[in-house]
Design a protein around this motif. Structure first.
Motif, PDB file in Angstrom:
ATOM      1  N   THR A 107       0.826  -1.205   0.000  1.00 17.59           N
ATOM      2  CA  THR A 107       0.000   0.000   0.000  1.00 17.59           C
ATOM      3  C   THR A 107       0.863   1.259   0.000  1.00 17.59           C
ATOM      4  OG1 THR A 107      -1.758  -1.153   1.193  1.00 17.59           O
ATOM      5  CG2 THR A 107      -1.820   1.253   1.211  1.00 17.59           C
ATOM      6  N   GLU A 111       0.935   3.943  -2.930  1.00 17.64           N
ATOM      7  CA  GLU A 111       0.310   5.233  -2.667  1.00 17.64           C
ATOM      8  C   GLU A 111       1.307   6.361  -2.408  1.00 17.64           C
ATOM      9  OE1 GLU A 111      -2.751   5.971  -2.938  1.00 17.64           O
ATOM     10  OE2 GLU A 111      -3.779   4.036  -3.006  1.00 17.64           O
ATOM     11  N   VAL A 247      -4.205   8.322   2.799  1.00 17.58           N
ATOM     12  CA  VAL A 247      -4.488   7.578   1.571  1.00 17.58           C
ATOM     13  C   VAL A 247      -5.961   7.690   1.203  1.00 17.58           C
ATOM     14  CG1 VAL A 247      -4.634   5.252   0.575  1.00 17.58           C
ATOM     15  CG2 VAL A 247      -2.569   5.960   1.805  1.00 17.58           C
TER      16      VAL A 247
END
Length: 298
Positions: A107, A111, A247
């Motif tokens: 992640t 991101e 995020v």
């Protein structure tokens, strides 16, 4: 006290700075390649010069006093200036070359790292970065990576770790899911909802139960070892899950649940091995990545 009117011995200042960052004299001594008695004498000499106590011992760890906290802000600026001076003295960033491997969760790699890599490309164009997107913790001692971004402090004593920031997280679900299943307003309401699991389902259930949430493993109809995949499932309306607030702001199809729960606080640790002190390319990437990750903190 006006710290700026005091003449510092840089060795003493560096001893204080690294001890504050590492959390113990033994870890700081390893990071600086000094013996613990030598490091301790440098810290004590700084305390004597300033006429204040910088650390207090709590069990086996050291805790900064208020005087220590006040000094730390100024010393960090000095440390950053010293690092920049070191780069200038040994060659400009533009001339440093080589490959550096950085590992992070999938992640974070997806991101957050692209923006950092774009910045690094303009500042150090000869540095090549290998991104290892893995939710398992890579073994830096076995050289599986040069630098690791972690959310827990590493326990290996031969690694260098710096706490560079903290991000917050909350529970999120898509607008479509909440329209169909309703918006939970109380903690008790969560027992009636579906969840998307990340990683080990049983471990995640235990984590949520420890938070006082009425969750059972039967509510996790979808799980994935990939954070990116799990988050995609949330966005598509399959269920509720946790995500960093930074995020989630980029995804207009989801919304944060309005629950009486404190935001999750997730530390960001930047970790590397002892070559940080001898490798210009690792030092350069480590410092720039530390500055970037610090900017993510709210």
């Amino acid at each position: 006290m006006n710290w700026q009117q005091i003449s510092f011995d840089w060795n003493q200042v560096r001893a204080f700075l690294v001890t504050a960052e590492e959390g113990s004299l033994s870890a700081a001594a390893r990071a600086l390649g000094l013996t613990q008695p030598t490091l301790s004498r440098q810290v004590m000499a700084l305390e004597e010069q300033l006429g204040v106590t910088l650390f207090e011992r709590v069990g086996k760890t050291l805790r900064l006093t208020q005087s220590g906290k006040d000094l730390l802000d100024h010393v960090r600026e000095m440390g950053e200036a010293a690092r920049k001076f070191s780069l200038v003295a040994s060659g400009q960033s533009q001339s440093i070359s080589g490959t550096v491997s950085v590992t992070a969760s999938d992640t974070m790699a997806y991101e957050n790292l692209p923006a950092f890599l774009l910045q690094l490309r303009s500042e150090a164009p000869l540095i090549d970065i290998e991104v290892i997107a893995d939710n398992e913790i890579s073994d830096l001692l076995r050289r599986e990576a040069d630098i690791a971004i972690r959310h827990v402090r590493p326990e290996e004593p031969d690694l260098i770790a710096r706490l560079v920031g903290e991000i917050t997280g909350s529970f999120y679900a898509s607008h479509n899911y909440l329209t169909v299943h309703g918006r939970p307003q109380r903690i008790e309401d969560l027992s009636q909802h579906h969840f998307v699991g990340f990683g080990d389902r049983d471990r995640m259930v235990q984590y949520l139960l420890a938070m006082g949430l009425p969750i059972s493993k039967e509510q996790f109809h979808v799980t994935s070892k990939s954070g990116i995949v799990a988050w995609k499932m949330v966005c598509e309306g399959i269920g509720i899950s946790m995500m960093s607030d930074q995020v989630a702001l980029s995804y207009p199809e989801v919304e944060r649940l309005s629950l009486p729960i404190e935001p999750l606080r997730i530390p960001i640790w930047l970790t590397t091995h002892r070559e940080l002190h001898t490798s210009r390319k690792i030092r350069l990437v480590f410092d720039k990545l530390a500055n970037y990750l610090t900017s993510l903190s709210p």
